[in-house]
Design an enzyme around this catalytic site. Structure first.
Site, PDB file in Angstrom:
ATOM      1  N   GLY A   1      53.305  52.400   5.871  1.00  0.00           N
ATOM      2  CA  GLY A   1      54.695  52.662   6.230  1.00  0.00           C
ATOM      3  C   GLY A   1      55.154  54.092   6.016  1.00  0.00           C
TER       4      GLY A   1
ATOM      5  N   ASN B   1      55.585  56.247   8.364  1.00  0.00           N
ATOM      6  CA  ASN B   1      56.588  56.490   9.414  1.00  0.00           C
ATOM      7  C   ASN B   1      57.925  55.845   9.051  1.00  0.00           C
ATOM      8  OD1 ASN B   1      55.681  57.975  11.974  1.00  0.00           O
ATOM      9  ND2 ASN B   1      53.903  56.700  11.469  1.00  0.00           N
TER      10      ASN B   1
ATOM     11  N   MET C   1      50.487  46.532  13.789  1.00  0.00           N
ATOM     12  CA  MET C   1      49.207  46.449  14.481  1.00  0.00           C
ATOM     13  C   MET C   1      48.999  45.104  15.192  1.00  0.00           C
ATOM     14  SD  MET C   1      48.402  49.488  13.887  1.00  0.00           S
ATOM     15  CE  MET C   1      46.701  49.864  14.270  1.00  0.00           C
TER      16      MET C   1
ATOM     17  N   LEU D   1      52.394  42.659  21.153  1.00  0.00           N
ATOM     18  CA  LEU D   1      53.496  41.745  21.470  1.00  0.00           C
ATOM     19  C   LEU D   1      53.324  41.251  22.904  1.00  0.00           C
ATOM     20  CD1 LEU D   1      56.427  43.781  19.872  1.00  0.00           C
ATOM     21  CD2 LEU D   1      55.378  41.681  18.969  1.00  0.00           C
TER      22      LEU D   1
ATOM     23  N   HIS E   1      52.378  55.865  18.872  1.00  0.00           N
ATOM     24  CA  HIS E   1      50.935  55.734  19.058  1.00  0.00           C
ATOM     25  C   HIS E   1      50.247  57.054  18.678  1.00  0.00           C
ATOM     26  CE1 HIS E   1      47.221  54.190  20.612  1.00  0.00           C
ATOM     27  NE2 HIS E   1      47.035  55.349  21.199  1.00  0.00           N
TER      28      HIS E   1
HETATM   29  C1  GAR Z   1      50.295  55.699  12.496  1.00  0.00           C
HETATM   30  O1  GAR Z   1      49.347  56.719  12.688  1.00  0.00           O
HETATM   31  C2  GAR Z   1      50.691  55.105  13.828  1.00  0.00           C
HETATM   32  O2  GAR Z   1      50.725  56.026  14.879  1.00  0.00           O
HETATM   33  C3  GAR Z   1      49.588  54.105  14.029  1.00  0.00           C
HETATM   34  O3  GAR Z   1      49.363  53.536  12.764  1.00  0.00           O
HETATM   35  C4  GAR Z   1      49.679  54.496  11.754  1.00  0.00           C
HETATM   36  C5  GAR Z   1      50.656  53.878  10.792  1.00  0.00           C
HETATM   37  O4  GAR Z   1      50.858  54.693   9.695  1.00  0.00           O
HETATM   38  N1  GAR Z   1      49.958  53.100  14.980  1.00  0.00           N
HETATM   39  C6  GAR Z   1      49.095  52.539  15.825  1.00  0.00           C
HETATM   40  O5  GAR Z   1      47.917  52.809  15.868  1.00  0.00           O
HETATM   41  C7  GAR Z   1      49.726  51.502  16.744  1.00  0.00           C
HETATM   42  N2  GAR Z   1      48.763  51.024  17.683  1.00  0.00           N
HETATM   43  P1  GAR Z   1      52.032  54.381   8.670  1.00  0.00           P
HETATM   44  O6  GAR Z   1      51.920  52.905   8.273  1.00  0.00           O
HETATM   45  O7  GAR Z   1      51.756  55.300   7.523  1.00  0.00           O
HETATM   46  O8  GAR Z   1      53.347  54.685   9.363  1.00  0.00           O
END
Ligand code: GAR
Length: 248
Positions: free
Chosen positions: A12, A14, A128, A131, A152
């Site tokens: 998390g 982001n 991940m 949907l 992404h």
């Molecule tokens: C991030 O790099 C995001 O872009 C990616 O997962 C990571 C989550 O990091 N998302 C995907 O690959 C979606 N298909 P976080 O949990 O530290 O935010």
């Protein structure tokens, strides 16, 4: 003020960037809730520390209950999902049927949890799970602007899927990046809202590429949510394709 929900599967970071942007006054939205697809997602702890309500739609537990005979929701239609996703015909694959039915079971739970918070926008931040149209259509509810955003870790339409930075680095790209887009029925194929890029040099390895990429994500995602909250995103069309137009 717009209300958002954030969904996470992992650490998390982001989500944290969004929480920090709200706290700093750079992003004028209310984070109404944070949901996860598993009870161990680190993002849940970040939300609790920020005083944000949380919920878990435990996909694994729900899939197990499907294996033990739980039925998909009554308003789920396999034919409808097949048609919308342009997949193989309903009768041709028991495997795909099971995949979609157990997913609908989880998505019905997700919709129910989200219904308590009445949010304008759903923000996927490292969520991940794919949907399906069952969820997407019910959540969008016919609004002209889509209501689900995703980030992404690649410059779409290159490298959709689960390992954007790995695929970018493994291909030998000299530029990497991240993309925020609205979610449609395809895999990472929805209309692009914003992108950020960074160079990849001979000194880089996969770890530094991921580090540079995440640092860009933490700036890009709050910025794209801000554009949404200020009513500056419109849907347009280019050559038959739906695109996002950003109002200056
Ligand atoms: C991030 O790099 C995001 O872009 C990616 O997962 C990571 C989550 O990091 N998302 C995907 O690959 C979606 N298909 P976080 O949990 O530290 O935010």
């Amino acid at each position: 003020m717009k209300k958002i929900a954030v969904l996470v599967s992992g650490g998390g970071s982001n989500l944290q960037a969004i929480i920090d942007a709200v706290k700093a006054g750079d992003l004028n939205v209310t984070i109404a809730c944070v949901g996860a697809d598993n009870p161990n997602a680190g993002g849940l702890t970040r939300a609790r520390e920020a005083g944000i309500p949380t919920f878990v739609t435990d996909y694994r537990a729900l899939y197990n209950s499907y294996a033990q005979g739980a039925m998909p929701p009554a308003d789920f239609s396999l034919e409808e999902v097949f048609e919308k996703q342009g997949l193989v015909k309903a009768e041709s694959s028991e495997k795909v049927k099971g995949f979609l039915e157990r997913r609908a079971l989880a998505e019905a739970d997700l919709l129910n949890e989200l219904s308590f918070f009445d949010v304008d926008l759903l923000v996927l931040a490292g969520f991940m799970r794919v949907l399906t149209p069952y969820f997407i259509d019910r959540f969008n509810g016919g609004a002209s602007l889509p209501r689900i955003m995703n980030i992404h870790p690649a410059l779409l339409p290159s490298f959709p899927g689960t390992d954007g930075y790995g695929d970018t680095f493994g291909y030998g790209c000299k530029v990497g990046g991240c993309t925020v887009h609205f979610v449609d029925y395809g895999e990472d194929s929805g209309p692009i809202i914003g992108q950020a890029a960074f160079s990849i040099g001979p000194e880089d390895d996969l770890a530094t590429v991921k580090r540079h990429g995440l640092a860009e994500e933490w700036k890009l995602y709050p910025e794209c949510i801000r554009l949404y909250s200020e009513g500056r995103l419109n849907m347009g069309e280019r050559g038959g394709r739906k695109v996002v137009e950003v109002v200056a």
